[in-house]
Design a protein around this motif. Structure first.
Motif, mmCIF file in Angstrom:
data_model
loop_
_atom_site.group_PDB
_atom_site.id
_atom_site.type_symbol
_atom_site.label_atom_id
_atom_site.label_comp_id
_atom_site.label_asym_id
_atom_site.label_seq_id
_atom_site.Cartn_x
_atom_site.Cartn_y
_atom_site.Cartn_z
ATOM 1 N N ASN A 193 8.775 15.355 2.814
ATOM 2 C CA ASN A 193 9.909 14.438 2.732
ATOM 3 C C ASN A 193 9.497 12.974 2.694
ATOM 4 O OD1 ASN A 193 12.725 14.041 2.586
ATOM 5 N ND2 ASN A 193 12.824 13.592 4.776
ATOM 6 N N LEU A 194 8.353 12.667 2.120
ATOM 7 C CA LEU A 194 7.947 11.272 2.007
ATOM 8 C C LEU A 194 8.629 10.616 0.808
ATOM 9 C CD1 LEU A 194 4.101 11.479 2.707
ATOM 10 C CD2 LEU A 194 5.946 10.956 4.317
ATOM 11 N N SER A 195 8.620 9.314 0.794
ATOM 12 C CA SER A 195 9.137 8.561 -0.348
ATOM 13 C C SER A 195 8.037 7.669 -0.898
ATOM 14 C CB SER A 195 10.338 7.695 0.051
ATOM 15 O OG SER A 195 11.424 8.502 0.446
ATOM 16 N N VAL A 196 7.953 7.582 -2.215
ATOM 17 C CA VAL A 196 7.026 6.674 -2.886
ATOM 18 C C VAL A 196 7.857 5.536 -3.466
ATOM 19 C CG1 VAL A 196 5.397 6.384 -4.788
ATOM 20 C CG2 VAL A 196 5.330 8.473 -3.405
ATOM 21 N N ASP A 197 7.646 4.338 -2.946
ATOM 22 C CA ASP A 197 8.353 3.150 -3.425
ATOM 23 C C ASP A 197 7.457 2.374 -4.377
ATOM 24 O OD1 ASP A 197 10.438 3.885 -1.839
ATOM 25 O OD2 ASP A 197 10.201 2.284 -0.359
ATOM 26 N N TYR A 235 10.961 7.167 -5.228
ATOM 27 C CA TYR A 235 10.878 8.601 -5.477
ATOM 28 C C TYR A 235 10.913 9.317 -4.121
ATOM 29 C CZ TYR A 235 9.463 7.122 -10.120
ATOM 30 O OH TYR A 235 9.432 6.532 -11.366
ATOM 31 N N THR A 236 11.860 10.228 -3.944
ATOM 32 C CA THR A 236 12.049 10.893 -2.653
ATOM 33 C C THR A 236 11.545 12.335 -2.682
ATOM 34 O OG1 THR A 236 14.292 11.546 -3.280
ATOM 35 C CG2 THR A 236 14.039 9.452 -2.107
ATOM 36 N N SER A 237 11.518 12.951 -1.509
ATOM 37 C CA SER A 237 11.103 14.359 -1.348
ATOM 38 C C SER A 237 9.726 14.614 -1.943
ATOM 39 C CB SER A 237 12.132 15.305 -1.985
ATOM 40 O OG SER A 237 13.397 15.127 -1.396
ATOM 41 N N VAL A 238 8.798 13.726 -1.646
ATOM 42 C CA VAL A 238 7.427 13.841 -2.154
ATOM 43 C C VAL A 238 6.598 14.683 -1.187
ATOM 44 C CG1 VAL A 238 5.347 12.570 -2.780
ATOM 45 C CG2 VAL A 238 7.600 11.658 -3.385
ATOM 46 N N ASP A 239 5.866 15.656 -1.722
ATOM 47 C CA ASP A 239 5.086 16.597 -0.911
ATOM 48 C C ASP A 239 3.654 16.120 -0.712
ATOM 49 O OD1 ASP A 239 7.365 18.064 -1.226
ATOM 50 O OD2 ASP A 239 6.490 19.559 -2.567
ATOM 51 N N GLU A 281 2.178 -5.535 -13.513
ATOM 52 C CA GLU A 281 1.348 -4.783 -12.578
ATOM 53 C C GLU A 281 2.230 -4.220 -11.468
ATOM 54 O OE1 GLU A 281 -2.929 -7.122 -12.900
ATOM 55 O OE2 GLU A 281 -1.509 -7.683 -11.308
ATOM 56 N N PHE A 282 1.918 -2.976 -11.073
ATOM 57 C CA PHE A 282 2.719 -2.294 -10.057
ATOM 58 C C PHE A 282 1.810 -1.675 -8.996
ATOM 59 C CE2 PHE A 282 4.917 -2.089 -14.131
ATOM 60 C CZ PHE A 282 6.189 -2.560 -13.818
ATOM 61 N N TYR A 283 2.355 -1.519 -7.795
ATOM 62 C CA TYR A 283 1.677 -0.806 -6.712
ATOM 63 C C TYR A 283 2.728 0.015 -5.974
ATOM 64 C CZ TYR A 283 3.517 -4.578 -3.720
ATOM 65 O OH TYR A 283 4.339 -5.468 -3.072
ATOM 66 N N VAL A 284 2.306 0.806 -5.002
ATOM 67 C CA VAL A 284 3.256 1.646 -4.268
ATOM 68 C C VAL A 284 3.098 1.464 -2.761
ATOM 69 C CG1 VAL A 284 3.317 3.393 -6.087
ATOM 70 C CG2 VAL A 284 1.715 3.673 -4.183
ATOM 71 N N LYS A 285 4.160 1.809 -2.054
ATOM 72 C CA LYS A 285 4.141 1.972 -0.603
ATOM 73 C C LYS A 285 4.705 3.355 -0.298
ATOM 74 C CE LYS A 285 4.747 -2.922 0.664
ATOM 75 N NZ LYS A 285 5.559 -3.882 1.483
ATOM 76 N N GLU A 293 -3.054 -1.882 5.943
ATOM 77 C CA GLU A 293 -2.254 -2.416 4.836
ATOM 78 C C GLU A 293 -1.360 -1.310 4.286
ATOM 79 O OE1 GLU A 293 -5.737 -5.436 3.135
ATOM 80 O OE2 GLU A 293 -5.518 -3.388 2.349
ATOM 81 N N THR A 294 -0.146 -1.658 3.914
ATOM 82 C CA THR A 294 0.788 -0.659 3.389
ATOM 83 C C THR A 294 0.886 -0.688 1.863
ATOM 84 O OG1 THR A 294 2.628 -2.201 3.690
ATOM 85 C CG2 THR A 294 2.158 -0.677 5.503
ATOM 86 N N LYS A 295 0.136 -1.554 1.236
ATOM 87 C CA LYS A 295 0.129 -1.699 -0.212
ATOM 88 C C LYS A 295 -0.988 -0.820 -0.794
ATOM 89 C CE LYS A 295 -0.305 -5.529 -3.539
ATOM 90 N NZ LYS A 295 -0.461 -7.015 -3.620
ATOM 91 N N HIS A 296 -0.612 0.151 -1.656
ATOM 92 C CA HIS A 296 -1.582 1.116 -2.178
ATOM 93 C C HIS A 296 -1.524 1.183 -3.710
ATOM 94 C CE1 HIS A 296 -1.580 2.337 2.009
ATOM 95 N NE2 HIS A 296 -0.313 2.703 1.914
ATOM 96 N N ALA A 297 -2.587 1.733 -4.268
ATOM 97 C CA ALA A 297 -2.674 1.988 -5.716
ATOM 98 C C ALA A 297 -2.479 0.721 -6.545
ATOM 99 C CB ALA A 297 -1.652 3.059 -6.131
ATOM 100 N N SER A 298 -3.186 -0.322 -6.193
ATOM 101 C CA SER A 298 -3.124 -1.577 -6.951
ATOM 102 C C SER A 298 -4.175 -1.547 -8.071
ATOM 103 C CB SER A 298 -3.412 -2.759 -6.039
ATOM 104 O OG SER A 298 -2.494 -2.788 -4.962
ATOM 105 N N PHE A 299 -3.846 -1.726 -9.313
ATOM 106 C CA PHE A 299 -2.509 -1.843 -9.846
ATOM 107 C C PHE A 299 -2.368 -0.900 -11.022
ATOM 108 C CE2 PHE A 299 -3.273 -6.104 -8.061
ATOM 109 C CZ PHE A 299 -2.173 -6.214 -7.208
ATOM 110 N N LEU A 300 -1.143 -0.424 -11.242
ATOM 111 C CA LEU A 300 -0.778 0.243 -12.475
ATOM 112 C C LEU A 300 -0.339 -0.833 -13.459
ATOM 113 C CD1 LEU A 300 0.130 2.739 -14.226
ATOM 114 C CD2 LEU A 300 2.361 2.506 -13.090
#
Length: 350
Positions: free
Chosen positions: A161-165, A180-184, A212-216, A232-239
């Motif tokens: 039940n995680l969310s990817v913002d 994106y919700t309900s992430v496994d 450029e985009f990143y996720v939390k 840090e809560t900022k991940h996957a830098s950068f798309l």
């Protein structure tokens, strides 16, 4: 009268999270260290000679009952379980000990096992295929292209039940562009197939030639974003995405399992040990008012049987599962009986 192992217990060796554990039901362990278990009680009908025999320890997935580890040891030996941080989280395993070597599908003789450690994002990557090469430095996507996000985690395994913002790098860092919700989390990894990047396009004000985009990663259970090792809560830098639309199709995201490469596991005790040696199709053939049985061997342990199937009238031919001749070893029959409640009749030969 029942005989065999009635109950197992923690020996006291190894670190157990007692505040998260449930006596006689569930043991939550700390990661990266062995926690040992032993036989606690035997059924009353167990002879003393049997208590001195070897027993089989079976460590398995609690829900689907897939065997993860299995080992036979003398009955007076301890059995140790060790979980890495990647496999810690709400996911539950089940450990039992068996005198017969079979799992007890009726009685709860074992213990639930899970690991606990702080939740953390360990690594991230953007890919063009599921769990593929990290292409952040060399590839620029377009809106409408499918992108794949991979995150390796700790302390989150089994979370559903995680969310990817998704955040725009030039934004304020507080308002997500898309959620994106309900992430496994499967086997310690998030593998998300994002098929609606076209939906991002109209949400971006003052869009640049290359964004450029990143996720939390948001955990609704604790209402916080999950950090990395540097807090840090900022991940996957950068798309990176160019100001170009290649497709206007927007489909829901898909949770994918981690893609593993290499040779498949050849341990037949773990992966569907059912082997067809021969398959024979039996058909009814009517000729001169009489009906006879015609057998056609369509598979014989890999031999080439092309053109050996008799010609038939498709409108009258029948295929019956009971006409398949399977040659199975005793262990394979036992597996199907245990896992799938298979009923054996005379058409199945051991």
């Amino acid at each position: 009268m029942a005989k065999g192992v009635k109950k197992i217990k923690w020996t006291g060796q190894g670190i157990v999270k007692k505040d998260l554990s449930i006596p006689n039901k569930k043991v939550v362990i700390a990661p990266d260290q062995h926690v040992f278990f032993e036989v606690d009680q035997w059924y009353d009908g167990t002879p003393e000679t049997d208590k001195k025999k070897s027993i089989t320890w079976i460590f398995q997935d609690r829900k689907v009952k897939t065997i993860v580890l299995q080992k036979t040891l003398p009955s007076n030996n301890r059995y140790g379980i060790k979980l890495p941080k990647a496999l810690c989280g709400p996911f539950e395993y089940y450990l039992e000990a068996s005198l017969s070597g079979k799992r007890d599908v009726i009685n709860q003789t074992g213990l639930l096992i899970s690991g606990s450690c702080p939740a953390k994002i360990v690594s991230s990557k953007w890919c063009t295929t599921n769990d593929g090469k990290d292409v952040r430095k060399e590839h620029v996507f377009s809106y409408g292209e499918t992108v794949y996000l991979n995150l390796k985690t700790e302390g989150l395994n089994g979370n559903l039940n995680l969310s990817v913002d998704v955040f725009r790098n030039s934004g304020d860092g507080k308002t997500a562009l898309f959620r994106y919700t309900s992430v496994d989390v499967i086997d310690g990894e998030i593998n998300l197939e994002i098929k609606n990047t076209f939906s991002w396009f109209p949400l971006i004000k003052g869009i640049k030639e290359t964004e450029e985009f990143y996720v939390k990663i948001f955990d609704p259970a604790i209402k916080h974003y999950i950090p990395n090792g540097q807090n840090e809560t900022k991940h996957a830098s950068f798309l990176k995405i160019n100001k170009k639309i290649v497709s206007q199709t927007a489909k829901p995201p898909t949770n994918l399992s981690p893609l593993k490469t290499g040779e498949p596991d050849k341990n037949a005790t773990r992966f569907e040990p059912c082997k067809f040696e021969t398959i024979t199709i039996i058909e009814d053939k009517k000729e001169d008012g009489k009906t006879t049985k015609v057998k056609a061997l369509v598979f014989d342990n890999g031999k080439n049987l092309i053109n050996k199937v008799p010609k038939k009238n498709p409108s009258k031919s029948q295929f019956s599962l009971n006409s398949i001749n399977m040659t199975l070893q005793q262990k394979q029959k036992q597996y199907l009986t245990t896992h799938y409640n298979f009923y054996w009749n005379t058409n199945f030969q051991a």
